[in-house]
Write a protein that holds these residues in place. Structure first.
Motif, short mmCIF file in Angstrom:
data_model
loop_
_atom_site.label_atom_id
_atom_site.label_comp_id
_atom_site.label_asym_id
_atom_site.label_seq_id
_atom_site.Cartn_x
_atom_site.Cartn_y
_atom_site.Cartn_z
N TRP A 204 0.83 -1.20 0.00
CA TRP A 204 0.00 0.00 0.00
C TRP A 204 0.87 1.26 0.00
CZ3 TRP A 204 -5.46 0.42 0.55
CH2 TRP A 204 -6.15 -0.79 0.72
N GLY A 205 0.34 2.29 -0.70
CA GLY A 205 0.93 3.62 -0.64
C GLY A 205 -0.20 4.63 -0.71
N TYR A 206 0.10 5.86 -1.08
CA TYR A 206 -0.92 6.91 -1.15
C TYR A 206 -0.84 7.61 -2.49
CZ TYR A 206 -1.73 6.22 3.81
OH TYR A 206 -2.05 5.66 5.02
N ILE A 207 -2.02 7.77 -3.13
CA ILE A 207 -2.09 8.41 -4.44
C ILE A 207 -2.73 9.80 -4.33
CG2 ILE A 207 -2.19 6.24 -5.73
CD1 ILE A 207 -5.26 6.70 -5.96
N ASN A 208 -2.43 10.66 -5.33
CA ASN A 208 -3.12 11.94 -5.42
C ASN A 208 -4.31 11.80 -6.36
OD1 ASN A 208 -2.12 11.95 -8.02
ND2 ASN A 208 -0.48 13.42 -7.57
N GLN A 209 -4.97 12.92 -6.68
CA GLN A 209 -6.19 12.84 -7.48
C GLN A 209 -5.93 12.66 -8.97
OE1 GLN A 209 -8.33 16.33 -6.09
NE2 GLN A 209 -9.44 15.09 -4.58
N PHE A 210 -4.66 12.47 -9.30
CA PHE A 210 -4.31 12.07 -10.68
C PHE A 210 -3.96 10.59 -10.74
CE2 PHE A 210 -3.15 16.58 -10.23
CZ PHE A 210 -3.96 17.14 -11.22
N GLY A 211 -4.07 9.88 -9.60
CA GLY A 211 -3.74 8.46 -9.57
C GLY A 211 -2.26 8.19 -9.43
N GLU A 212 -1.46 9.22 -9.08
CA GLU A 212 -0.01 9.06 -8.95
C GLU A 212 0.36 8.79 -7.49
OE1 GLU A 212 1.00 12.50 -12.32
OE2 GLU A 212 0.93 12.97 -10.15
N PHE A 213 1.28 7.83 -7.27
CA PHE A 213 1.76 7.57 -5.91
C PHE A 213 2.65 8.71 -5.45
CE2 PHE A 213 0.57 3.11 -6.70
CZ PHE A 213 -0.02 2.79 -5.47
N ASP B 78 2.10 -2.68 4.47
CA ASP B 78 1.26 -3.87 4.35
C ASP B 78 -0.22 -3.56 4.59
OD1 ASP B 78 3.21 -6.08 3.82
OD2 ASP B 78 4.08 -5.26 5.66
N LEU B 79 -0.50 -2.41 5.15
CA LEU B 79 -1.86 -1.89 5.24
C LEU B 79 -1.76 -0.39 5.50
CD1 LEU B 79 -4.83 -2.83 5.10
CD2 LEU B 79 -4.84 -2.91 7.58
N ALA B 80 -2.70 0.37 4.96
CA ALA B 80 -2.68 1.82 5.13
C ALA B 80 -4.10 2.34 5.22
CB ALA B 80 -1.96 2.49 3.97
N LYS B 81 -4.31 3.31 6.14
CA LYS B 81 -5.63 3.90 6.36
C LYS B 81 -5.63 5.36 5.88
CE LYS B 81 -7.43 0.30 8.38
NZ LYS B 81 -8.60 -0.41 7.77
N PRO B 82 -6.83 5.93 5.63
CA PRO B 82 -6.89 7.32 5.16
C PRO B 82 -6.31 8.31 6.16
CG PRO B 82 -8.97 6.18 4.76
CD PRO B 82 -8.15 5.28 5.62
N VAL C 240 -0.57 3.24 9.59
CA VAL C 240 -0.03 2.27 8.64
C VAL C 240 0.54 1.07 9.40
CG1 VAL C 240 0.52 3.97 6.86
CG2 VAL C 240 2.22 3.42 8.61
N ASN C 241 0.68 -0.03 8.68
CA ASN C 241 1.23 -1.26 9.26
C ASN C 241 2.34 -1.80 8.37
OD1 ASN C 241 1.28 -4.44 9.36
ND2 ASN C 241 0.36 -3.81 11.30
N VAL C 242 3.38 -2.31 9.03
CA VAL C 242 4.46 -3.00 8.32
C VAL C 242 4.64 -4.37 8.96
CG1 VAL C 242 6.92 -2.99 7.76
CG2 VAL C 242 5.63 -0.85 7.75
N PHE D 118 -6.83 -8.97 9.82
CA PHE D 118 -5.47 -8.49 9.65
C PHE D 118 -4.77 -8.59 10.99
CE2 PHE D 118 -2.00 -5.49 9.11
CZ PHE D 118 -1.58 -5.80 7.82
N MET D 119 -3.63 -9.29 11.01
CA MET D 119 -2.96 -9.57 12.27
C MET D 119 -1.46 -9.36 12.15
SD MET D 119 -4.94 -13.10 13.32
CE MET D 119 -4.13 -13.16 14.93
N GLY D 120 -0.85 -9.03 13.30
CA GLY D 120 0.61 -8.98 13.39
C GLY D 120 1.20 -7.70 12.86
N GLY D 121 2.51 -7.70 12.72
CA GLY D 121 3.23 -6.54 12.23
C GLY D 121 3.29 -5.43 13.26
#
Length: 629
Positions: A573-582, A589-593, A601-603, A618-621
Motif C-alpha cells: 500500500w501507498g498513497y495516491i493523489n487525485q491524478f492516480g499518482e503515488f 502492508d496496510l494503510a488507512k486514510p 499504517v502497518n508494516v 489483519f494480524m501482526g506486524g
C-alpha cells in the motif's frame, strides 16, 4: 481438558484438621479423577492461613482451630504432589459472620456494618453482612485476595454466592444513601427491588469485580478468577449478583452457578436455560456448573450424579464443581467409586490456566492500554478498556469483554450493554442488542427503537436501514424517506448514496432518483467529489456524473481524505493523489486514510482467514503513524 473440581469445607469436614488428613484427601481426589480443589480460606471472620492483613486489622492471624499451622500451605504442597490445582475459596465474601451479631469484625469496626431500610444490621438467612459499597471494606477484601495470590502458589481465587454479593435489602447506610441521592437527586426507594436501585447497586459490585480482576492479573496474568454465584436472575434480584454482566464484560474466567437441585429434571432445565439465555457459544468454555452432593440429610444418588455429568458433556459443558468432599466418602466411597469407574475413568488432563485464559480477555488487559490521541485538541485519553474507537462528537465507543458502551471526554461511562456500537454521527449512534439495530442519543437513551435487521450511521440527515431483505432510508424520526427496495445500501455523502440492485451498484440522490447507473461491481461513499468504485477486480475513482477520473487499476484502495487516498498495487500500500499518482511509495502492508494530517499504517502484518467464521482478520506486524508530505 475437563475441569473436575471439588469444594473442601471447614464445616462438617475433618480434611483441614491435620496434614495427614490433607494428604489422604489429595491422594483420594487424584485417584478418583479430579484435577482442581477449592479449599475454604475465609469464613466466620477468620482465615485458614496465617494472614498479616487480619493480624494488622483485627489482631487475629488465623482461625484458632488452626493455630500454629498453615493448612493452605500444607494443602498446596500435597495437591502439587499429585498434580491437583488449588484455587482458594473465599466462602464468606462480604458476610462478616453467621448468627454472631456481626462477630469480631463488626465489633471492632462498626462503621463497616451494612444496614437495611430500618437502619438495622443487615441480616439474611442468619448471615450478618459488611457494607459491600464501603471503600474500606472493599479494600480489606481485596487485600485478602492479593495476600493469597502473592504468597501462595495457587491457580487463582474464588468467590461464591457471597462475593461479589450483597442482599438486595441492604444499601441504606448513610454514605450509600448520599451517593445515590447525589446521582439521582432523590432518596433510594424503600422498595429494595426497585429496578433502578437494583441495577445501581449491582453495578457497584460489578465495578469492584473489575478492579479485583485487574489487580490480580497485574500480579500474575495466569491467575484464574473463579466465581460460584447463585443462579441468575434470582441471584441478581436477591443478592445483586449480575453474573450475566460479569461474563459479558469478561470479568470471570470460570463461573460455577450453584445448580443445587435435588431432581435431575430441574438441573437439566436450568442448564438448558443458561445455554439459551446467558451463555453464547464463545462464553460456553467458562461455564462449569456447581452440583450439590450433600446438604443436611440430603445426598445425591449415584444415578442422578452420573446423569447430570453426562448431560453436561452432551451439551458441551466441559466440567463441574461438586459440593462437597465429605459426600464422596460416605457409604464406603460410593459416589467416588461411581465417578472413578465411569465418567471420570479417563484422565481429565492437567488443569491448565493458559488454556482457560485463551477464551478470555486477560491478554488484552496485561498488555499496554489503548491510548487515543486527538492531535487537534492535544489531549490523550488513556482508556482502560479492551477496545476503543476514536472520539466522534465528544463520545467514543469502548468495549469490555463482549459488550460496548460509550465514554465522554470527562471519563463518564454509559453502561456496557450493546453488542455493537458505532461512532456518533449527527447526534445519534447506531447500536445493536441481540440481532436488532437502533439509534441512541448521547445519554444512551434509545431514540429510534431496536427494530432493524441491519443499519448504517446517519449522514446528511438520513440513515440506511435493512427491513426484512431490502434496504431503504429513514430520517431521525424513523420516518421512511426512501422505501426499502435495494439489495444493499451505503450512507449518503455529498448528497449521493451508493445502492445495489441485483449484482450491480449505482448511486441515488436524496429523493431516491438514480444519478449513476447500476454498472459497478462495488461503490463507496463520495469524498472530495470522488467515490471509490470497483470494476472487475480493479479499483478506481469516479466523479458525481459517473465519469472515471482515475481508471480502475489498483488491487485495493480506500477513500480520498485531505487530497490523498490509500491504494494497493501488488502486495503493498501507498498513497495516491487525485491524478492516480503515488506520492507516498507503496511500502506498507496496510494503510488507512489521512485524518488531521496523520495516517495509520502497518508494516509486517498480514490477513489471516478464520474458516469457521468465514472472515479474514489483519494480524501482526507493527503499527505506526505517518504525516502528510
Amino acid at each position: 481438558m475437563e475441569i473436575r473440581g471439588i469444594w473442601i469445607t471447614t464445616t462438617a469436614s475433618q480434611v483441614l484438621n491435620s496434614r495427614q488428613n490433607i494428604a489422604e484427601a489429595m491422594n483420594f481426589l487424584a485417584e478418583t479423577g479430579f484435577n482442581v480443589v477449592f479449599p475454604v480460606v475465609w469464613n466466620n471472620g477468620f482465615t485458614s492461613y496465617p494472614s498479616r492483613v487480619m493480624r494488622e486489622n483485627f489482631g487475629v492471624e488465623i482461625n484458632p482451630r488452626f493455630q500454629g499451622r498453615d493448612p493452605l500451605a500444607e494443602l498446596i504442597e500435597e495437591a502439587k504432589r499429585v498434580n491437583l490445582a488449588v484455587i482458594p475459596w473465599f466462602e464468606y465474601g462480604f458476610a462478616s459472620s453467621y448468627q454472631k451479631n456481626g462477630g469480631t469484625i463488626i465489633a471492632k469496626k462498626p462503621e463497616w456494618a451494612a444496614r437495611d431500610s430500618a437502619g438495622n444490621l443487615l441480616v439474611k438467612n442468619g448471615f450478618e453482612w459488611l457494607n459491600a459499597f464501603n471503600s474500606e471494606v472493599q479494600n480489606f477484601l481485596l487485600s485478602l485476595f492479593l495476600e493469597v495470590i502473592k504468597n501462595y502458589e495457587v491457580a487463582g481465587i474464588q468467590g461464591d454466592d457471597r462475593f461479589p454479593a450483597f442482599p438486595s435489602e441492604g444499601g441504606y447506610e448513610q454514605k450509600t444513601v448520599e451517593r445515590y441521592q447525589q446521582e439521582f437527586n432523590q432518596l433510594p426507594p424503600v422498595n429494595s427491588k426497585d429496578p433502578q436501585w437494583l441495577q445501581w447497586r449491582a453495578d457497584i459490585l460489578s465495578n469492584f469485580l473489575t478492579r479485583v480482576y485487574r489487580e490480580i492479573i497485574s500480579i500474575n496474568p495466569e491467575s484464574i478468577i473463579s466465581l460460584a454465584p447463585s443462579v441468575y436472575p434470582w441471584s441478581y434480584e436477591n443478592y445483586l449478583q449480575d453474573s450475566k454482566t460479569w461474563v459479558d464484560l469478561g470479568l470471570v474466567d470460570l463461573i460455577h452457578p450453584q445448580l443445587y437441585y435435588r431432581e435431575f429434571d430441574l438441573y437439566k432445565k436450568d442448564i438448558d436455560r443458561l445455554l439459551i439465555n446467558q451463555f453464547t457459544k464463545e462464553q460456553l468454555p467458562q461455564l462449569i456448573p456447581g452440583i450439590l452432593l450433600q446438604q443436611s440429610t440430603y445426598r445425591i444418588t449415584p444415578e442422578h450424579l452420573v446423569q447430570a455429568i453426562n448431560y453436561n458433556r452432551s451439551v458441551g459443558v466441559q466440567g463441574e464443581v461438586l459440593f462437597f468432599y465429605e459426600a464422596l466418602r460416605e457409604d464406603n466411597n460410593a459416589l467416588a467409586k461411581v465417578l472413578k469407574s465411569g465418567i471420570y475413568s479417563q484422565p481429565a488432563g492437567k488443569f491448565d490456566p493458559k488454556e482457560i485464559k485463551k477464551s478470555g480477555f486477560t491478554h488484552r488487559r496485561t498488555n499496554d492500554n489503548f491510548t487515543y490521541i486527538n492531535p487537534s485538541q492535544e489531549i490523550s485519553l488513556k482508556a482502560q478498556f479492551d477496545w476503543v474507537k476514536p472520539f466522534s462528537e465528544g463520545m467514543a465507543a469502548v468495549k469490555m469483554g463482549y459488550k460496548w458502551g460509550y465514554i465522554d471526554k470527562t471519563g463518564k461511562l454509559t453502561r456496557f450493554r450493546f453488542d455493537s456500537a458505532e461512532p456518533f454521527s449527527e447526534g445519534l449512534a447506531l447500536v445493536k442488542i441481540n440481532n436488532k439495530y437502533g439509534y441512541i442519543d448521547k445519554t444512551a437513551k434509545l431514540i429510534i427503537a431496536l427494530q432493524f435487521d441491519d443499519a448504517k450511521s446517519f449522514s446528511s440527515g438520513m440513515a440506511a436501514v435493512k427491513i426484512a431483505d431490502k434496504w431503504g432510508y429513514i430520517d431521525k424520526k424513523s420516518k421512511i424517506m426512501i422505501p426499502a427496495q435495494f439489495d444493499d445500501a451505503k450512507s449518503f455523502s455529498e448528497d449521493l448514496a451508493a445502492v445495489k440492485i441485483a449484482n450491480k451498484w449505482g448511486c441515488i440522490d436524496k429523493i431516491g432518483q438514480t444519478k449513476i447507473k447500476f454498472e459497478l461491481d462495488d461503490s463507496a461513499i463520495f469524498s472530495g467529489g470522488l467515490a471509490l468504485v470497483k470494476v472487475g477486480n480493479k479499483f478506481g475513482y469516479i466523479d458525481k456524473e459517473g465519469k472515471f477520473i482515475i481508471e480502475p487499476q489498483f488491487d485495493e484502495a480506500d477513500m480520498f481524505s485531505e487530497g490523498l487516498a490509500p491504494a494497493k498495487k501488488g502486495d503493498k500500500w501507498g498513497y495516491i493523489n487525485q491524478f492516480g499518482e503515488f506520492v507516498i511509495s507503496p511500502d506498507f502492508d496496510l494503510a488507512k486514510p489521512f485524518s488531521e494530517s496523520i495516517a495509520l499504517v502497518n508494516v509486517g502484518g498480514e490477513f489471516k482467514e478464520d474458516k469457521e467464521q468465514g472472515k479474514a482478520y489483519f494480524m501482526g506486524g507493527k503499527w505506526g503513524y505517518i504525516r502528510k508530505p
